[in-house]
Design a protein around this motif. Structure first.
Motif, short mmCIF file in Angstrom:
data_model
loop_
_atom_site.label_atom_id
_atom_site.label_comp_id
_atom_site.label_asym_id
_atom_site.label_seq_id
_atom_site.Cartn_x
_atom_site.Cartn_y
_atom_site.Cartn_z
N SER A 104 43.10 43.14 24.34
CA SER A 104 42.29 43.15 25.57
C SER A 104 43.01 43.94 26.66
O SER A 104 44.24 43.98 26.71
CB SER A 104 42.03 41.73 26.05
N GLN A 105 42.24 44.60 27.52
CA GLN A 105 42.80 45.47 28.55
C GLN A 105 42.27 45.07 29.94
O GLN A 105 41.14 44.61 30.07
CB GLN A 105 42.41 46.93 28.27
N PRO A 106 43.11 45.26 30.97
CA PRO A 106 42.63 44.98 32.34
C PRO A 106 41.69 46.08 32.82
O PRO A 106 41.92 47.27 32.58
CB PRO A 106 43.92 44.98 33.16
N ILE A 107 40.61 45.69 33.45
CA ILE A 107 39.66 46.63 34.03
C ILE A 107 39.50 46.25 35.50
O ILE A 107 38.91 45.22 35.82
CB ILE A 107 38.29 46.59 33.32
N PHE A 108 40.03 47.06 36.39
CA PHE A 108 39.98 46.77 37.81
C PHE A 108 38.54 46.70 38.29
O PHE A 108 37.73 47.59 38.03
CB PHE A 108 40.73 47.84 38.60
N GLN A 109 38.20 45.60 38.98
CA GLN A 109 36.85 45.40 39.50
C GLN A 109 36.79 45.90 40.95
O GLN A 109 37.36 45.28 41.85
CB GLN A 109 36.48 43.92 39.44
N PRO A 110 36.14 47.04 41.18
CA PRO A 110 36.19 47.66 42.52
C PRO A 110 35.69 46.77 43.65
O PRO A 110 36.17 46.88 44.79
CB PRO A 110 35.28 48.89 42.36
N GLU A 111 34.75 45.85 43.36
CA GLU A 111 34.20 45.04 44.45
C GLU A 111 35.24 44.11 45.06
O GLU A 111 35.08 43.64 46.19
CB GLU A 111 33.00 44.23 43.97
N THR A 112 36.32 43.83 44.33
CA THR A 112 37.37 42.96 44.89
C THR A 112 38.11 43.64 46.04
O THR A 112 38.79 42.98 46.83
CB THR A 112 38.37 42.56 43.80
N LEU A 113 37.97 44.96 46.13
CA LEU A 113 38.67 45.71 47.17
C LEU A 113 38.04 45.49 48.54
O LEU A 113 38.73 45.59 49.56
CB LEU A 113 38.66 47.19 46.82
N ILE A 114 36.74 45.19 48.58
CA ILE A 114 36.02 45.10 49.86
C ILE A 114 36.61 43.99 50.76
O ILE A 114 37.03 44.26 51.89
CB ILE A 114 34.52 44.88 49.64
N PRO A 115 36.66 42.72 50.31
CA PRO A 115 37.22 41.70 51.19
C PRO A 115 38.71 41.91 51.45
O PRO A 115 39.21 41.51 52.52
CB PRO A 115 36.97 40.39 50.43
#
Length: 617
Positions: A136-147
């Motif tokens: 399994s690989q990490p996939i950065f979730q862009p929406e976490t950047l907003i807050p």
């Protein structure tokens, strides 16, 4: 450590099956290892216990813990100094740095599409990467950047256009991969600052304001949640693994315990105001670690003392108390000729001293290294500008507005802004708008308007607060409404302000609204139906009542005579209120106004009872 068979691990972690939707599904439990919550014992095989294993005792509310601890300390004879007298120790300087972990308000985890809900069944929101399943690989979730960016902007940080993730290695059962992904070397935000004012609760020694620098703000993933069970067993809920956090790291610029607590409180208020954090300190959405060191004020070297870290403080009171206790412990060690060890220490609610947990880890112990599976995070200038413009008024600006425009005290303004995640202040604005709409003449003196605003603030804070104590549920909505419509409260306040109803009746109607016993929230209809309109006593009736209660009170009345003759420089206002209280108890309360009663009693004392006393003398 004993090897655990693969089949046991599969049953324990996956419930015997893989989800086709990216998250783990829990199969029907046929034995404890397939239960919704994993179970482990001292790093040994997690497959233990039976379905009848007793659960842990229910959590004790924080308020009860504090009361029990205070009762125990009182019984032991321990006397605690007042906070105002315990901010400094002569000959010593305290230095505090703070690290705050805040859970970001996002729907997904930092590196997987799994949800971040915590009210659901344990281990029901867990992706393969969250459990470090091979491949399994990490996939950065862009929406976490907003807050995260909104939080950094609220903290006046410089947003870095490029940031990178690192691995922080340590082994614990709540960290499946054996490392945590964080931003140690190149965080996304640096060089921030927070201004703390006297109204924020800083120590008096810091004057009217103090600025605390923020070294950096970094994104990182949370660990699993460990729950202690009966005996030596623990259960682990992996729903929390990978939940996005920001870590706020201050510079060592705090020198008083009260200011440390004020800083954490201010950070919580800021994060809440920009909707960056899920909840506050005592609800678990924020976790505070404090680094404490002391040095002699006459130390010519000027270097900071050896610091210790106190982990996971869960309330503002705990922050202040723990800093005081650790400061005093370090001073005692040094004055006895000892050496302060760099270590991690713990704190329990209501304690009077910190306790050693383990030696202090350093950068070498964690073996920081750039994460090879994640690329850099690039933040565009347009995103930063958009988020900066959409943040609205920050807490200090709103508190200043409430104080200058509405005439509120700093205490009430802060309370309105901080309660109910900022919704209470929106409710106040709604009430004021509708309250003022009842008056035909809007061109009135500022003093009169402030009197109305203060009345509205008092009811929005204190009278509604009494309802919350009864049920803890007012049903707040995002637009600043609750089970008591702002229009209905405004109508109550209008009738109360115009003295058409008494305060007692107003409070009764408020409770009726809370219990939803007022059809359509029509306050006027209820007052008409129940005959609750205020029919005040006449001036003659007030006068007769005042003379009646003053009869036989020569000793009390003599204080007014002493003031009139110049033998006393202070007007006996307390004695006046004593007589007014007697009036209110003797007469029909539903027909009496305290201000009218006070006015008539003051007049009768001056015109009748003082001359009567003088004639007797």
């Amino acid at each position: 450590m004993a090897r655990i068979p693969t089949v046991d691990l599969t049953s324990y972690l996956l419930g015997g099956q893989l989800s086709r939707h990216g998250c783990l599904r829990v199969g029907r439990a046929s034995f404890p290892s397939r239960a919704a919550i994993g179970q482990t014992r001292r790093f040994s095989s997690p497959i233990q216990g039976s379905p009848s294993t007793p659960t842990s005792n229910p959590p004790v509310p924080l308020r009860k813990q504090l009361k029990d601890q205070a009762r125990a300390l009182k019984t032991s004879g321990y006397k605690k100094k007042k906070k105002t007298d315990n901010q400094t120790v002569p000959g010593w300087e305290l230095t505090v740095g703070i690290e705050i972990h805040a859970q970001l308000n996002t729907a997904r985890k930092l590196f997987s599409p799994a949800g971040t809900s915590f009210d659901d069944k344990p281990n029901s929101h867990v992706a393969l990467f969250d459990l470090a399943i091979p491949g399994s690989q990490p996939i950065f979730q862009p929406e976490t950047l907003i807050p995260a960016v909104r939080a950094a902007l609220a903290l006046e940080c410089d947003i870095q256009r490029v940031s990178r993730f690192d691995r922080k290695h340590y082994f614990h059962w709540d960290q499946p991969a054996g490392y945590q992904i964080t931003q140690f070397y190149e965080p996304f935000a640096k060089d921030g600052r927070i201004k703390l004012y006297a109204r924020d609760g800083i120590a008096t020694e810091d004057g009217e304001q103090v600025t605390v620098g923020i070294k950096q703000v970094q994104m990182e993933q949370d660990t699993a949640k460990t729950m202690a069970m009966a005996g030596e067993s623990h259960r682990i809920d992996f729903n929390r693994v990978g939940v996005p956090l920001i870590e706020i790291i201050t510079l060592p610029e705090i020198h008083h315990p009260a200011t440390a607590a004020a800083f954490v409180r201010k950070v919580q208020l800021l994060l809440s105001s920009v909707d960056a954090c899920t909840s506050g300190l005592e609800e678990g959405g924020l976790r505070a670690d404090v680094n404490v060191s002391v040095r002699r004020t006459d130390d010519p070297s000027g270097t900071l003392g050896t610091r210790t870290e106190i982990k996971n403080l869960s309330s503002f009171k705990a922050v202040e108390d723990a800093v005081i206790a650790e400061r005093d412990r370090q001073i005692a060690v040094l004055e006895a000729g000892g050496v302060v060890q760099g270590e991690t220490r713990g704190w329990s609610v209501g304690s009077i001293e910190t306790r050693r947990l383990r030696g202090k880890e350093g950068e070498v112990d964690y073996r920081y290294m750039p994460d090879p599976d994640l690329g850099p995070v690039v933040i565009g200038e347009q995103l930063i500008e958009h988020l900066a413009k959409s943040m609205g008024t920050l807490p200090d600006g709103e508190v200043d507005l409430l104080m200058s425009t509405f005439g509120l005290t700093a205490k009430d303004a802060l309370a309105l802004k901080s309660q109910d995640e900022g919704v209470r202040v929106e409710y106040f604005y709604n009430v004021v708008l509708r309250f003022e709409g009842h008056f035909q003449h809007t061109d009135v003196p500022a003093e009169l308007r402030h009197k109305r605003y203060l009345l509205a603030a008092n009811w929005c804070l204190h009278e509604l607060g009494k309802l919350v104590k009864a049920s803890n549920e007012l049903g707040w909505t995002e637009d600043g409404e609750c089970v008591i419509p702002s229009a209905s409260l405004a109508e109550i306040l209008y009738h109360l302000y115009e003295k058409k109803i008494t305060a007692k009746v107003a409070k009764e109607i408020l409770w009726m609204l809370f219990r939803q016993e007022v059809p359509g929230g029509d306050v006027g209809a209820v007052i008409n139906t129940m005959g609750l309109w205020f029919r005040e006593l006449s001036k003659v009736e007030y006068t007769e009542l005042a003379d009646q209660v003053a009869e036989g009170e020569d000793k009390v009345l003599s204080e007014f005579l002493r003031f009139k003759e110049g033998k006393s420089k202070v007007y006996p206002h307390g004695k006046l209120m004593f007589l007014v209280g007697k009036m209110m108890r003797a007469g029909p309360e539903e027909r009496m106004d305290p201000e009218s009663a006070e006015r008539v009693m003051r007049t009768r004392i001056d015109e009748v009872h003082i001359p009567s006393l003088q004639s007797k003398v």
